[in-house]
Design a protein around this motif. Sequence first.
Motif, mmCIF file in Angstrom:
data_model
loop_
_atom_site.group_PDB
_atom_site.id
_atom_site.type_symbol
_atom_site.label_atom_id
_atom_site.label_comp_id
_atom_site.label_asym_id
_atom_site.label_seq_id
_atom_site.Cartn_x
_atom_site.Cartn_y
_atom_site.Cartn_z
ATOM 1 N N CYS A 198 0.820 -1.206 0.000
ATOM 2 C CA CYS A 198 0.000 0.000 0.000
ATOM 3 C C CYS A 198 0.861 1.266 0.000
ATOM 4 C CB CYS A 198 -0.905 0.001 1.224
ATOM 5 S SG CYS A 198 -1.971 1.442 1.310
ATOM 6 N N SER A 199 0.642 2.120 -0.994
ATOM 7 C CA SER A 199 1.374 3.383 -1.051
ATOM 8 C C SER A 199 0.606 4.521 -0.393
ATOM 9 C CB SER A 199 1.685 3.756 -2.508
ATOM 10 O OG SER A 199 0.484 3.866 -3.256
ATOM 11 N N PHE A 200 -0.703 4.331 -0.160
ATOM 12 C CA PHE A 200 -1.500 5.373 0.475
ATOM 13 C C PHE A 200 -0.926 5.762 1.839
ATOM 14 C CE2 PHE A 200 -5.260 6.174 -2.035
ATOM 15 C CZ PHE A 200 -5.323 5.085 -2.889
ATOM 16 N N LEU A 201 -0.381 4.779 2.547
ATOM 17 C CA LEU A 201 0.144 5.034 3.888
ATOM 18 C C LEU A 201 1.213 6.110 3.899
ATOM 19 C CD1 LEU A 201 0.566 1.486 5.474
ATOM 20 C CD2 LEU A 201 -0.839 3.342 6.349
ATOM 21 N N GLY A 208 -9.560 18.538 12.827
ATOM 22 C CA GLY A 208 -8.195 18.308 13.283
ATOM 23 C C GLY A 208 -7.763 16.859 13.336
ATOM 24 N N ASN A 209 -8.690 15.918 13.205
ATOM 25 C CA ASN A 209 -8.338 14.503 13.290
ATOM 26 C C ASN A 209 -7.421 14.087 12.144
ATOM 27 O OD1 ASN A 209 -9.693 13.959 15.632
ATOM 28 N ND2 ASN A 209 -11.491 13.053 14.659
ATOM 29 N N ILE A 210 -6.361 13.368 12.499
ATOM 30 C CA ILE A 210 -5.419 12.843 11.512
ATOM 31 C C ILE A 210 -5.799 11.396 11.244
ATOM 32 C CG2 ILE A 210 -2.996 12.371 10.991
ATOM 33 C CD1 ILE A 210 -2.276 14.485 13.126
ATOM 34 N N SER A 211 -6.086 11.081 9.988
ATOM 35 C CA SER A 211 -6.548 9.745 9.640
ATOM 36 C C SER A 211 -5.385 8.766 9.567
ATOM 37 C CB SER A 211 -7.276 9.784 8.292
ATOM 38 O OG SER A 211 -7.694 8.495 7.900
ATOM 39 N N LEU A 212 -5.659 7.523 9.934
ATOM 40 C CA LEU A 212 -4.658 6.469 9.775
ATOM 41 C C LEU A 212 -4.185 6.391 8.334
ATOM 42 C CD1 LEU A 212 -3.150 3.807 10.558
ATOM 43 C CD2 LEU A 212 -5.293 2.609 10.048
ATOM 44 N N CYS A 213 -5.118 6.483 7.397
ATOM 45 C CA CYS A 213 -4.784 6.315 5.983
ATOM 46 C C CYS A 213 -5.787 7.071 5.137
ATOM 47 C CB CYS A 213 -4.797 4.829 5.626
ATOM 48 S SG CYS A 213 -4.538 4.482 3.886
ATOM 49 N N ALA A 214 -5.318 7.724 4.089
ATOM 50 C CA ALA A 214 -6.202 8.494 3.217
ATOM 51 C C ALA A 214 -7.172 7.600 2.472
ATOM 52 C CB ALA A 214 -5.374 9.309 2.227
ATOM 53 N N ALA A 215 -6.871 6.309 2.365
ATOM 54 C CA ALA A 215 -7.765 5.387 1.665
ATOM 55 C C ALA A 215 -8.984 5.022 2.495
ATOM 56 C CB ALA A 215 -7.017 4.113 1.281
ATOM 57 N N CYS A 216 -8.959 5.336 3.791
ATOM 58 C CA CYS A 216 -10.077 4.958 4.655
ATOM 59 C C CYS A 216 -11.345 5.730 4.298
ATOM 60 C CB CYS A 216 -9.735 5.214 6.121
ATOM 61 S SG CYS A 216 -8.409 4.159 6.743
ATOM 62 N N GLY A 217 -11.180 6.956 3.797
ATOM 63 C CA GLY A 217 -12.338 7.719 3.362
ATOM 64 C C GLY A 217 -13.187 8.274 4.492
ATOM 65 N N SER A 218 -12.699 8.241 5.705
ATOM 66 C CA SER A 218 -13.446 8.812 6.818
ATOM 67 C C SER A 218 -12.493 9.031 7.978
ATOM 68 C CB SER A 218 -14.576 7.881 7.250
ATOM 69 O OG SER A 218 -14.065 6.788 7.987
ATOM 70 N N GLU A 219 -13.002 9.688 9.013
ATOM 71 C CA GLU A 219 -12.184 9.942 10.194
ATOM 72 C C GLU A 219 -12.433 8.903 11.273
ATOM 73 O OE1 GLU A 219 -13.653 13.320 12.572
ATOM 74 O OE2 GLU A 219 -15.009 13.697 10.910
ATOM 75 N N ARG A 220 -12.917 7.738 10.862
ATOM 76 C CA ARG A 220 -13.270 6.728 11.860
ATOM 77 C C ARG A 220 -12.057 6.064 12.485
ATOM 78 N NH1 ARG A 220 -13.272 1.476 9.711
ATOM 79 N NH2 ARG A 220 -12.794 1.385 7.495
ATOM 80 N N ILE A 221 -10.868 6.244 11.903
ATOM 81 C CA ILE A 221 -9.661 5.643 12.474
ATOM 82 C C ILE A 221 -8.605 6.740 12.679
ATOM 83 C CG2 ILE A 221 -8.073 3.694 12.324
ATOM 84 C CD1 ILE A 221 -9.756 2.579 10.088
ATOM 85 N N PRO A 222 -8.811 7.668 13.614
ATOM 86 C CA PRO A 222 -7.832 8.727 13.832
ATOM 87 C C PRO A 222 -6.630 8.226 14.633
ATOM 88 C CG PRO A 222 -9.635 8.972 15.388
ATOM 89 C CD PRO A 222 -9.991 7.816 14.492
ATOM 90 N N ILE A 223 -5.467 8.813 14.353
ATOM 91 C CA ILE A 223 -4.272 8.459 15.126
ATOM 92 C C ILE A 223 -3.760 9.662 15.925
ATOM 93 C CG2 ILE A 223 -3.558 6.635 13.542
ATOM 94 C CD1 ILE A 223 -1.560 8.615 12.327
ATOM 95 N N GLY A 224 -4.512 10.768 15.893
ATOM 96 C CA GLY A 224 -4.129 11.955 16.641
ATOM 97 C C GLY A 224 -4.925 13.142 16.158
ATOM 98 N N ASN A 225 -4.665 14.305 16.741
ATOM 99 C CA ASN A 225 -5.342 15.530 16.330
ATOM 100 C C ASN A 225 -4.306 16.614 16.074
ATOM 101 O OD1 ASN A 225 -6.817 18.251 16.762
ATOM 102 N ND2 ASN A 225 -8.478 16.752 16.565
ATOM 103 N N ALA A 226 -4.362 17.195 14.889
ATOM 104 C CA ALA A 226 -3.347 18.157 14.457
ATOM 105 C C ALA A 226 -3.370 19.443 15.263
ATOM 106 C CB ALA A 226 -3.541 18.475 12.969
ATOM 107 N N PHE A 227 -4.512 19.772 15.832
ATOM 108 C CA PHE A 227 -4.601 21.011 16.603
ATOM 109 C C PHE A 227 -3.777 20.943 17.884
ATOM 110 C CE2 PHE A 227 -9.183 21.587 14.832
ATOM 111 C CZ PHE A 227 -8.654 21.864 13.574
#
Length: 497
Positions: free
Chosen positions: A397-400, A410-429
């Motif tokens: 996977c290259s999306f990672l 502000g939610n940072i997604s695990l992967c842009a391929a997920c298409g939602s913020e349901r798997i956040p790994i942090g918050n940019a704010f």
Amino acid sequence: MLATALRRLMFPARFSSPPAIVEAEMLVRARISASSGDPKETEKNRIKLITASLVEAGASSVEVAWPNGSNVVHSTGLDRAKEFVDIACTSGDLHVTSSHVKRLVAAALESKSNVRFDFEKAMFVYSMGLAFDVSARYSGGDAVPSEKLLPVTDDDVLDAYRVFADTHLPNTVILELNSTCNFKCGYCPFHGDDQTDPRYLGKAKATEMSLENFEKIVKQIAAWPRKYSEHVVTIAPFSRGEFFLSHDWKRALEIIHEAGLRSYVCSNASILSTEILDTVMKDGLLDHLTISLDATTKEENYRTRRNTKFNKIIANIEHASQLRKNGSPTFLQLNCTITETNKDSIDEYTRGWIDKVDIMLIGPTHVLNRATKHVTYDYQYSTSGPDHGVESHEVPCSFLFQTLEIYSNGNISLCAACGSERIPIGNAFDEEDIFAVRSRSKLFNNVRNVFISGQGNNGHPYCANCLMYKGHFARTEKRDGAHYRFDHSSWIVQNTK
């Protein structure tokens, strides 16, 4: 003279005096072609990494060829043999490994031929951003060697991918300014008619990022230390909404421009006007504008996108096209999503617009598999799906690594391929270094390790059954003066006239 002296300081020869000549049966000599006589630190770092791979593969000498000269950066002192294999690559081939080189050398010796990888049958290598276009030239005997194409194997891809994972920073950051949209496209999971989709937003859940937070994040991205690449990061200030609905759209583009980064926006063009297009296109405030249009008639447009602004959208595309022809530096793209409504008019659509834009992207919609909760491609209305003679490749996977997605809350997604913020790994704010969130995230690193170990998407529950990363690559062809390149389940169409 100064350039030569600097090169010697940066890449000193291994030996200060010529060593004794030693006879050998076969030697491997390598040559790296550099792009500049006055290299940047990033190019020097790439050359050092490539040199290490060549030495590990057993190269007796490694020479760097500059536009105005060359110098040896590695030598064992062996320079006489009955057979030579000369390895050639460029300073851009960052992901070449000793395994690639050894395989080429073995093939060159066995066949007494010049050998290179057959990337024409492995187009996905380029799409993934992997660079290992190295070749071997056989020298021995009196016969002129022929050329042999070496198939790219899964191991070749995985070897390059491991280097990619260690050296690559995202080249695109999706930094969503707002998640509001004025359309209700039938296939859209965020604002469409399918309100049972867990990703559905609607007006009640839509959010907008403050300019203060937007600028803070952009400045962090601009300050990322890029050790191996001169590539300018692209900021896409949209994701689930219509960018031009934000009152801050102009200032957001200015912030990106002032930071020295590229900007890319995809719009439904219903909010655009001649004034807005003049603002973003005449002087290149926006680097890349994509307009999404899925219809050839007003009726077809309404059935697909649930809006009545077809004539305005067409007028805006025509004006943007004219600005481009008049010298606008903004790259102009048109996207079309194939559905039941428009599947029979795609050829007419392509012929009507191919002369008016730089490039077109035509492909199937993404749908949510309710059983697995993963996003897939809907091939049933596409002429380019796996049921139409398309070769399928399961690749790492290259999306990672290529894309980082940050939502308007502000939610940072695990992967842009997920298409939602349901798997956040942090918050940019909350972060002073948003990229460091990845290195700290156990989830991200677990997924990363799954792919670099060669387990594929079935090695992690969050990635199981996800087809977004899976590349379906078939061919390139020419039709009616247009060049069609099939890539990641869509046709990329360009005018060849």
